[in-house]
Design a protein around this motif. Sequence first.
Motif, mmCIF file in Angstrom:
data_model
loop_
_atom_site.group_PDB
_atom_site.id
_atom_site.type_symbol
_atom_site.label_atom_id
_atom_site.label_comp_id
_atom_site.label_asym_id
_atom_site.label_seq_id
_atom_site.Cartn_x
_atom_site.Cartn_y
_atom_site.Cartn_z
ATOM 1 N N GLY A 46 0.818 -1.213 0.000
ATOM 2 C CA GLY A 46 0.000 0.000 0.000
ATOM 3 C C GLY A 46 0.845 1.252 0.000
ATOM 4 O O GLY A 46 2.041 1.215 0.304
ATOM 5 N N GLY B 280 11.756 8.370 -4.059
ATOM 6 C CA GLY B 280 12.014 7.367 -3.021
ATOM 7 C C GLY B 280 10.983 6.256 -3.055
ATOM 8 O O GLY B 280 11.330 5.076 -3.179
ATOM 9 N N GLY C 69 11.852 2.719 -4.573
ATOM 10 C CA GLY C 69 11.933 1.721 -3.501
ATOM 11 C C GLY C 69 10.781 0.734 -3.532
ATOM 12 O O GLY C 69 10.930 -0.410 -3.104
ATOM 13 N N ALA C 70 9.621 1.161 -4.027
ATOM 14 C CA ALA C 70 8.457 0.273 -3.931
ATOM 15 C C ALA C 70 7.681 0.153 -5.248
ATOM 16 O O ALA C 70 7.601 -0.930 -5.824
ATOM 17 N N PRO D 59 16.399 -0.632 -2.189
ATOM 18 C CA PRO D 59 15.347 -0.544 -1.167
ATOM 19 C C PRO D 59 15.422 0.695 -0.284
ATOM 20 O O PRO D 59 14.501 0.938 0.503
HETATM 21 P P1 ADP Z 1 6.560 8.102 2.507
HETATM 22 O O1 ADP Z 1 7.595 7.397 3.384
HETATM 23 O O2 ADP Z 1 7.153 9.091 1.556
HETATM 24 O O3 ADP Z 1 5.397 8.658 3.309
HETATM 25 P P2 ADP Z 1 4.963 5.779 2.089
HETATM 26 O O4 ADP Z 1 5.045 5.638 3.567
HETATM 27 O O5 ADP Z 1 3.613 5.933 1.507
HETATM 28 O O6 ADP Z 1 5.913 6.956 1.607
HETATM 29 O O7 ADP Z 1 5.699 4.527 1.489
HETATM 30 C C1 ADP Z 1 5.260 3.750 0.392
HETATM 31 C C2 ADP Z 1 6.285 2.688 0.067
HETATM 32 O O8 ADP Z 1 7.472 3.308 -0.418
HETATM 33 C C3 ADP Z 1 6.727 1.847 1.282
HETATM 34 O O9 ADP Z 1 6.909 0.518 0.845
HETATM 35 C C4 ADP Z 1 8.057 2.429 1.672
HETATM 36 O O10 ADP Z 1 8.901 1.474 2.274
HETATM 37 C C5 ADP Z 1 8.610 2.875 0.315
HETATM 38 N N1 ADP Z 1 9.521 4.021 0.444
HETATM 39 C C6 ADP Z 1 9.182 5.251 0.890
HETATM 40 N N2 ADP Z 1 10.262 6.070 0.892
HETATM 41 C C7 ADP Z 1 11.312 5.320 0.443
HETATM 42 C C8 ADP Z 1 12.699 5.586 0.225
HETATM 43 N N3 ADP Z 1 13.227 6.767 0.470
HETATM 44 N N4 ADP Z 1 13.488 4.583 -0.256
HETATM 45 C C9 ADP Z 1 12.949 3.361 -0.516
HETATM 46 N N5 ADP Z 1 11.653 3.037 -0.326
HETATM 47 C C10 ADP Z 1 10.836 3.995 0.153
#
Ligand code: ADP
Length: 327
Positions: free
Chosen positions: A11, A21, A25-26, A185
């Motif tokens: 989600g 990011g 990452g996702a 990641p």
């Molecule tokens: P944010 O951290 O910007 O609020 P979310 O919490 O909605 O974003 O995260 C959505 C997905 O993106 C999650 O799986 C999270 O682990 C991944 N994610 C968010 N920021 C990063 C980052 N800087 N590097 C790698 N993955 C990230």
Amino acid sequence: MKDCIDTVFSGIQPSGGLHWGNYIGAVHHWVTLQSQYRCLFCIVDYHAITQAYEPKHFQAKILDMAADLLASGIDPNQSIFFIQSDVPEHTELCWILNSVTPFGDLSRMTQFKEKSQQHNASINAGLFGYPVLQAADIALYKANKIPVGQDQIQHVELVRRIVRIFNQRFGTLFPEPEPMLSQTPKILGLDGQAKMSKSMNNTIEFSANQDVVRKKIAAAATDPQRKRRNDTGNPEHCNIYTLHQFFSDKETIAWANHGCKTADIGCVDCKKALSTAALDHFSEIRMRKETWIAQPDNIKDILKTGAQKARVIAQETMNEVREKMGL
Ligand code: ADP
């Protein structure tokens, strides 16, 4: 849905559009999983309301996030794509899992500690119980593969523990989910310090135009040991190099790696090449986003259809939960 054993769930909050990011990452990882697994992807609006937000603009943000995800390649014909609050079973199961979640485990979550420092004017119980709602999101679909960024590993570990306690107490129902990490990641912010995150104000937005991308990359931190043009650097300590590994082709990655280690290239050249590769990556995606943004009713239909499919599974699971619990 595909007839395979593994179910993927993940989600994303609609709290401001995608940034590099969460895309790298996702979301990009989700796109690659769709052809192999039974996938559910969810815009988690119930999670987003644990932090300050503007109700008047919330629907527009949800639609914008949906457009970003569709433009990125989330395919509603391959995956179930929906909004969390359209499936009320998420909060019902969350309440049930609250009753088996150890308070001490929740208080050890580093993300709660960080977020409550950032938003110390509004530390609410929802922010504290955030990982329990994540456990419900996952367990509702009996998902066992959870593609997330590194920052979410601790939460997935807790989800495993929560479902284990449920299974031991009421009889096995839920699989213990495993995190799946992408090749990249953890994307640091442009300051090169903390992870890239909206709340840290260190992001490049997914929809950033050419000028913004070039300007932000030009100002971004590199290997802190490489202070002058003739100093050699260590690409493993450079966020620009991490981003090259995602955006650039093999030759450019090798060029950046060798050029940094030998000081054959300066950070300015390396950054220009990164901007070019990233803009190239996003050019088609940006066009697709324009197309989606122009058809909001179509997006709403996709999300409603996704919620209907998700709800069938969610209701089946809730029937099993109620039976096991004597409810
Ligand atoms: P944010 O951290 O910007 O609020 P979310 O919490 O909605 O974003 O995260 C959505 C997905 O993106 C999650 O799986 C999270 O682990 C991944 N994610 C968010 N920021 C990063 C980052 N800087 N590097 C790698 N993955 C990230």
